[in-house]
Structures are given as structure tokens and as C-alpha cells.
Design a protein around this motif. Structure first.
Motif, PDB file in Angstrom:
ATOM      1  N   ARG A  24       0.746  -1.221  -0.154  1.00 17.82           N
ATOM      2  CA  ARG A  24      -0.434   0.259   0.630  1.00 17.82           C
ATOM      3  C   ARG A  24       0.454   1.222   0.310  1.00 17.82           C
ATOM      4  O   ARG A  24       0.116   2.355  -0.164  1.00 17.82           O
ATOM      5  CB  ARG A  24      -0.545  -0.335   1.412  1.00 17.82           C
ATOM      6  CG  ARG A  24      -1.679  -0.992   1.530  1.00 17.82           C
ATOM      7  CD  ARG A  24      -2.469  -1.176   2.855  1.00 17.82           C
ATOM      8  NE  ARG A  24      -1.259  -2.140   3.450  1.00 17.82           N
ATOM      9  CZ  ARG A  24      -1.629  -2.319   4.421  1.00 17.82           C
ATOM     10  NH1 ARG A  24      -3.604  -2.161   4.962  1.00 17.82           N
ATOM     11  NH2 ARG A  24      -0.855  -3.065   5.338  1.00 17.82           N
ATOM     12  N   THR A  68      -6.710  -2.656  -3.031  1.00 21.49           N
ATOM     13  CA  THR A  68      -7.956  -1.975  -3.256  1.00 21.49           C
ATOM     14  C   THR A  68      -8.421  -3.482  -4.325  1.00 21.49           C
ATOM     15  O   THR A  68      -9.235  -3.696  -4.335  1.00 21.49           O
ATOM     16  CB  THR A  68      -8.915  -0.752  -4.286  1.00 21.49           C
ATOM     17  OG1 THR A  68      -7.941  -1.005  -5.368  1.00 21.49           O
ATOM     18  CG2 THR A  68      -8.216   0.048  -2.833  1.00 21.49           C
ATOM     19  N   TYR A  73      -4.188  -7.450  -7.316  1.00 22.96           N
ATOM     20  CA  TYR A  73      -3.976  -6.400  -7.208  1.00 22.96           C
ATOM     21  C   TYR A  73      -2.677  -6.031  -8.446  1.00 22.96           C
ATOM     22  O   TYR A  73      -2.127  -4.604  -8.515  1.00 22.96           O
ATOM     23  CB  TYR A  73      -2.234  -7.001  -6.026  1.00 22.96           C
ATOM     24  CG  TYR A  73      -1.773  -5.957  -6.071  1.00 22.96           C
ATOM     25  CD1 TYR A  73      -1.780  -4.504  -4.849  1.00 22.96           C
ATOM     26  CD2 TYR A  73      -0.699  -6.726  -5.923  1.00 22.96           C
ATOM     27  CE1 TYR A  73      -0.912  -4.137  -4.572  1.00 22.96           C
ATOM     28  CE2 TYR A  73       0.381  -5.830  -5.753  1.00 22.96           C
ATOM     29  CZ  TYR A  73       0.793  -4.071  -5.480  1.00 22.96           C
ATOM     30  OH  TYR A  73       1.731  -3.388  -4.751  1.00 22.96           O
ATOM     31  N   ASP A  89      -3.957  -2.343  -8.389  1.00 29.14           N
ATOM     32  CA  ASP A  89      -2.891  -1.246  -7.924  1.00 29.14           C
ATOM     33  C   ASP A  89      -2.259  -0.376  -8.709  1.00 29.14           C
ATOM     34  O   ASP A  89      -1.295  -0.010  -8.481  1.00 29.14           O
ATOM     35  CB  ASP A  89      -3.627  -1.756  -6.825  1.00 29.14           C
ATOM     36  CG  ASP A  89      -3.837  -1.860  -6.044  1.00 29.14           C
ATOM     37  OD1 ASP A  89      -4.982  -1.431  -5.926  1.00 29.14           O
ATOM     38  OD2 ASP A  89      -4.921  -3.458  -5.844  1.00 29.14           O
TER      39      ASP A  89
END
Length: 232
Positions: A5, A13, A60, A64
Motif C-alpha cells: 500500500r 483495493t 492487485y 493497484d
């Protein structure tokens, strides 16, 4: 250890975390079914859980980390193309085919590079084929489980090949330190290594029964002078 993150990728997310949820700061354990020992899962269950792990990994990576190029290097799950393109329809996908399939083949669901000659030869084919753009981020899915005495070869060379940076996914039934050593020099992203059944949750946050196989994702930053749009 690198947090998925972080600034480069943003909040995690894309990887759906519906299987298990944290219950708050006071308790780091979610008791779903008890961590009672049980025999190894049946083959169809093992494939299903491995596919679910790859679903979360690719979610992911696509959503992301914004990866648009994937190399399927021996993943033991059919339908990798569908898993990847469900999250990024226009993704470029290259398969490393089993040894004995010579040359570069074109398939309806992507290109296949022969696995003959071992990791060094495969890496040379990837570098010279033009099937992947190594100045852009590439994700390599190498999740056929390995044992402690037979780790995958060529990882350091692969890391050096990814001029634009990228990611490597590995899986192993070996102890956690063995898996993390095999991942080097890629930097492990959070949680480092966790059971395939609940990655990206760390093992200590889950009390459910796992598969006994750990998965890990590592990141390689873009090299100095490499990568046209993605840098650390």
C-alpha cells in the motif's frame, strides 16, 4: 519488507479480501474454523485455492500496481489468461511452455516461449523475442510449488532483466525463510509470505485451516535509466 500500500501502488483495493477479515486492533486473529490440522487438500481443491490466490495477486497487480504485462512461468492452474484478462482485458501475456516445445509459438490466448535450456535460456528468449517490453513493468507468475532442496533458478538474472521494474510471485511448501530467500533480490511486499488460502493476510491474522503452501510476491524497482513511466 515493502508495503503493497506504498506510494507507488496506492491502497490494496484490487486484491479482494472477502475470505477473511480483521476483527480490530485488539485481536489480530480471526477465528473462522479453527486451525485444526488436516490432511493435504484434494487435487481439485488445491487447484481451486491456487487459482483464488492468483486471482488476488493479479487483481492487485492490475488494479493497484497497474501492470499490463504478465509472464506465466509454469503456474499449475489452467486458465491463467482468463484470470489476468478479467482484471485487464488488454494485458500482454506470455507463457513459458514445458521443455520439449521448441521455438516461439503463437497461441490464441497469448504467445508461448519454450522452456528448453533452463532459466538462462528462457530469460534470453524473453529478452530477445520482443514479446514483452522490458523497459516497462512486467509481472512474472512462477507459482508452481518448489521444495526446500530445489528452489527456482535464475531469479537474480530475472531481476536484472526487468529494466522497467516489475513483480515476481512464488509459492512453496518449504518453510517461510526458504521461500523468502528464493525471492531475493526481489523485495517482499506485505505480508512477506502467507498461506495461499488467505494471502494477502499474514498468517497470524487468520485462524482458518490453510493449504500448507505459502505464497509470496516480490517487487523489483525500475533500474536507473530503465523504465519510461514507472520509477521508484
Amino acid at each position: 519488507m515493502t508495503d503493497v500500500r506504498g506510494n507507488e501502488a496506492g491502497p490494496l483495493t484490487g486484491a479482494h479480501r472477502d475470505t477473511v477479515r480483521r476483527s480490530g486492533r485488539r485481536s489480530r486473529v480471526v477465528d473462522l474454523a479453527g486451525r485444526a490440522p488436516r490432511p493435504a487438500p484434494e487435487p481439485d481443491e488445491a487447484v481451486r485455492r491456487h487459482a483464488a490466490f492468483l486471482e488476488r495477486v493479479t487483481a492487485y497487480l492490475c488494479a493497484d500496481a497497474r501492470i499490463g504485462q504478465f509472464v506465466d512461468w509454469g503456474c499449475p492452474v489452467p486458465g491463467i489468461d482468463g484470470i489476468v484478462r478479467a482484471h485487464r482485458p488488454g494485458a500482454r501475456l506470455v507463457h513459458v511452455s514445458p521443455p520439449g516445445v521448441a521455438g516461439t509459438l503463437t497461441a490464441s490466448d497469448g504467445a508461448a516461449v519454450s522452456g528448453d535450456g533452463g532459466p538462462s535460456a528462457v530469460l534470453h528468449r524473453l529478452a530477445t523475442s520482443g514479446l514483452v517490453d522490458l523497459d516497462e513493468p512486467v509481472a512474472v507468475l512462477m507459482t508452481r510449488s518448489f521444495t526446500a532442496d530445489a528452489p527456482p533458478g535464475g531469479i537474480a538474472a530475472l531481476h536484472g532483466l526487468l529494466r522497467g521494474g516489475g513483480y515476481l510471485a512464488l509459492a512453496s511448501a518449504a518453510p517461510r525463510p526458504v521461500l523468502l530467500r528464493a525471492l531475493a533480490p526481489f523485495h517482499p511486499v506485505e505480508p512477506g509470505a502467507a498461506d495461499l488460502a488467505w494471502w494477502p493476510y499474514p498468517d497470524e491474522d487468520v485462524a482458518a485451516r490453510g493449504t500448507g503452501v505459502l505464497g509470496a510476491l516480490g517487487r523489483a524497482p525500475a533500474q536507473q535509466g530503465g523504465g519510461r513511466r514507472w520509477r521508484r
